[in-house]
Structures are given as C-alpha cells and as structure tokens.
Write a protein that holds these residues in place. Sequence first.
Motif, short mmCIF file in Angstrom:
data_model
loop_
_atom_site.label_atom_id
_atom_site.label_comp_id
_atom_site.label_asym_id
_atom_site.label_seq_id
_atom_site.Cartn_x
_atom_site.Cartn_y
_atom_site.Cartn_z
N ARG A 62 -3.20 58.68 30.27
CA ARG A 62 -2.89 59.26 31.86
C ARG A 62 -2.55 59.91 31.91
NH1 ARG A 62 0.52 59.08 35.95
NH2 ARG A 62 1.73 58.40 34.43
N GLU A 63 -0.64 59.35 30.94
CA GLU A 63 -0.17 60.73 30.82
C GLU A 63 -0.18 61.56 29.71
OE1 GLU A 63 3.36 59.00 29.03
OE2 GLU A 63 4.26 57.80 30.86
N PRO A 84 -2.13 49.21 30.81
CA PRO A 84 -0.68 49.87 29.93
C PRO A 84 -1.29 50.46 28.73
CG PRO A 84 -0.22 47.25 30.89
CD PRO A 84 -1.71 47.88 30.84
N GLU A 113 -0.81 56.57 38.11
CA GLU A 113 0.69 55.66 37.75
C GLU A 113 0.95 54.49 38.01
OE1 GLU A 113 5.30 56.88 36.79
OE2 GLU A 113 4.16 58.12 38.63
N GLY A 114 0.88 53.56 37.29
CA GLY A 114 0.96 51.68 37.58
C GLY A 114 -0.34 51.12 37.79
N VAL A 164 -3.27 51.93 36.00
CA VAL A 164 -4.06 51.52 35.05
C VAL A 164 -3.30 50.72 33.97
CG1 VAL A 164 -4.97 54.09 35.45
CG2 VAL A 164 -3.19 53.53 33.56
N GLU A 200 -2.36 53.82 29.80
CA GLU A 200 -1.73 54.82 30.54
C GLU A 200 -0.96 55.78 29.92
OE1 GLU A 200 1.53 56.07 32.96
OE2 GLU A 200 0.12 54.44 32.94
N GLU A 201 -0.63 56.14 28.32
CA GLU A 201 -0.30 56.95 27.75
C GLU A 201 -1.38 58.36 27.46
OE1 GLU A 201 0.03 58.46 22.43
OE2 GLU A 201 0.00 56.17 23.07
#
Length: 466
Positions: free
Chosen positions: A286-287, A280, A275-276, A278, A283-284
Amino acid sequence: MRARLLATVLSLVVLLVAGLGLPLAMSVASSTGQSLFLDRLTDTARFASLAQRPLLEGRPELLTAELRRYTEVYGIPVAVLNQDGRPAISSGDVPGAARLNLAEAAVATQVQAALAGRHPEPGPALLPWAEETLVLAEPVLIDGDVRGVVVTASPTASARSNVALWWAFIAAVGVLACVLALLAALPLVRWILRPVRRLDEATGSLVEAVVSGRDVVRVGDGGGPPELRQLGRSFDRMAGSVAEALAAQRAFVADASHQLRNPLTALKLRLVNLEGQVDPDAEEHREAAVAEAARLNQLLDGLLAMARAEAGAGEPVATEVAPVVAARVADWSVVARARGVRLWTEGDLEGVRVSSPPRGVDAVLDALLDNALKFTAEDSEVVVSARVTGGMLRLSVRDNGPGLRAEELERATDRFWRSSAHQNVPGSGLGLAIVARIVARVDGTLELDLPDGGGLRVTVGFPVIP
C-alpha cells in the motif's frame, strides 16, 4: 545561388559577345589589310606602266622625279629593277621615309615571283602586333615580256593603328554589353530567387516557430516563377499541417494531464484512507502504491507545465525582474530553511526589464530553485545571482549538490532525462526542459556549467528592454 545564376548569365553573354566580336574583329583586320593592299597595288601597277618607256630607252630620269615625289609625300620607297633584278631607277633616300632593302628575303621572294610574271597576291589579315612592311612587286610588261619589276615597301603602322582602334572599340562595346546584361540580369535573378529566399527564411524559422508556438512564417505568392510560387504554397500547406499536428499533440498532453489528475488524486486519497485497514503483510505494497501515485501526480504536474511553456501563453511582455526575483526567493526561502539550506541573492536588478513570456521569469526561477534545493545538502547554500551584459540579463542559480558529469551537460535539457546518479531523488526530468522552452520563446540562452567547488550552475539569458 544568386552569384551562380549571375555567373551563368554573364558566361552566356561573354560567349555571345566573343562569338560575335571575334569574327567582327578579324573581319576588320582583313578588310583593312585588303584595302591597304589594293591601294598600294594600284600605285605599284601605275609605276609599272610608267616604267616601260624609261626601261626601253634607258632614260631613268624620266621617272626618277615622280618616284621621289611619291616617296616624299607617302613615305613609301619605290625601286624599278631591270629584268636581271638589278636596280635601274630608285626614289633614292628620302628623310623620314622607309628604306627598301632588296637583299631582304621577303623582298627577294616578291621580286623573283614578279620576274616570273606573277602579280602580287593579298597577304594575311593585318594584325595590330604584326610589325611587317607590305612589299609589292609588279612586273613591267612590254609586248607581253617581263622587262623589269617595280617594288614598293609600304609601312603598315598607320593601318595597324586603325585596326587596333577598331578592336578597342569592339572590346569596349563587348564590355558594355556584358555590363548592361549584368544590370538587366540582376532584377531578373532577384525575381527568380525571391521565392527561394522566402522559402529559406521560412524553413529556418519553421522549427523555432512550431516549437515556441508562434505562427509559422508563410512564403505565400511573393512573386517569382510559377513553379517556385507553387513550391512556396506547398511549403505553406506542409508547415501549417506540422503546426496543427504539434498543437494537437500539446493540447492532448495538456488535456490528458489535466483529466488524469482528478482520478489520480481520488486514487491517492483512497490509498491513504486504507492506512490501518489492510492486512499487515500488504501494508508495504500500500505504501509503495501511495509513493507511485505521488510520483505520477508529480509527473502530470510537469507535463502540464511543459504544455503551458510550449504553448507560450501569449506573446512576450516586458517584465520587471527585481520584484519577481525577490518574490520567488522569499517563497522558496521557506523550503530552504526547512531543509537547512541558505538561499541568498547577489547583483543589482533595480530598474531592469526583460522580454519574457507572461510569468516566464517566475516559472524559470521556480524550476531552477526546485532543482537546486532538491539536490543541495543540508548546511550548504544556493546562490541566485544576476548581471546585465551585452544587452542580456544573465540570471544564474548555483547549488552545492553532486552536480553532473561533463558529458551529461548537453543532455540535461532533454525531456524526462535524469542522471543515473540521481535516480533516487524525486523528480520528473522536465524542469530544465521547461526552462529551455521558455527562454527559446524570446531568443534567450540557457547554459549549464560546473563551477569550482562543486555543484551545478544554470544560467539563463533574457533580452533586456532599454
């Protein structure tokens, strides 16, 4: 099958008895009739010999007294006819004796045959229901010429009664033979069907035993024909192979689920640590990966729970229900308050004990309360109720969620099944399947229904221990 075998044996015995008894009965009737015929023929022939002199000399008084005495003793009327067929000498009317009607067709036929010089011939077998008189006509021969006829009419009631008694005796012996054969066949049929009965019982309990993890009932060598004993041994080998295969499958699921948890947990931690770190734009993704890892972790937990439920975790034990329900409701009340749901209980469980697998009631309540709280909206309630009826504890959890469609109730206990309306709600679809396996271990019940007011009510039944 026992009834069919007994019916087959009895049918064969009946055919054998009938095959022996009917000819014997007809032989008795024929021999009795033959004996009666010979006895009466002897008397008739004697009177034909005695009638020669009275007919030649025209002195009927020489024979009348003897004929009358014969009729008085034996009840058989006798008449001597001349060669024109007219009565010459008669025993007369004797009280209690039969009457000789020379005009009857049967008598006239015998007289005509005797006048033609023919001697009487034996008639058909003497049957009990044939109410016929034995009519004999013997020609009176003098120097080779027919000078007259002696006619006797013998009642056959006594002989027919004897035939009927013999027939009754033969029938009684036949019935006795059938009864004895049936009594002898009962242990034989039981011996033949013993392996079949044991095989039927073992087959009926095979699926339940294998699914619940209990030992399979063995048919073994419990007696019976060698072919059926061999079939029982083959069934035992097959059942053992099935039980071993299913046990290996459960062990694989449990081991695989357990071994996958560690790398999956490590993967989830690595994703969280990213978190933080990768781009931006990524990020979607990763989540989404973190959510899928959490979902996979939940699925592995469900598989482990299912494997433990199917393995049985030991033989059923007596479980005090009240403290278990109180403890589980207290623990889940924290989750309920966090979601704005009221969780409460109703029913008196004091002193109630049930038969369940070790920690089986705990696992059932955990699965049912998890589902209920998951689908119940905020500011509603979940009710845990209990009642004892018919020797069973009916423990139910009712929520106020969206529920299921009526046609979906039967499929709700299938593994990994989820309603199409609940696809957006986290879950593995194993909760009710686990509950079904637990209650099946103790021959309990599981019922789902849609109560008035909406929601879903799940009721499980555990056998109560007095």
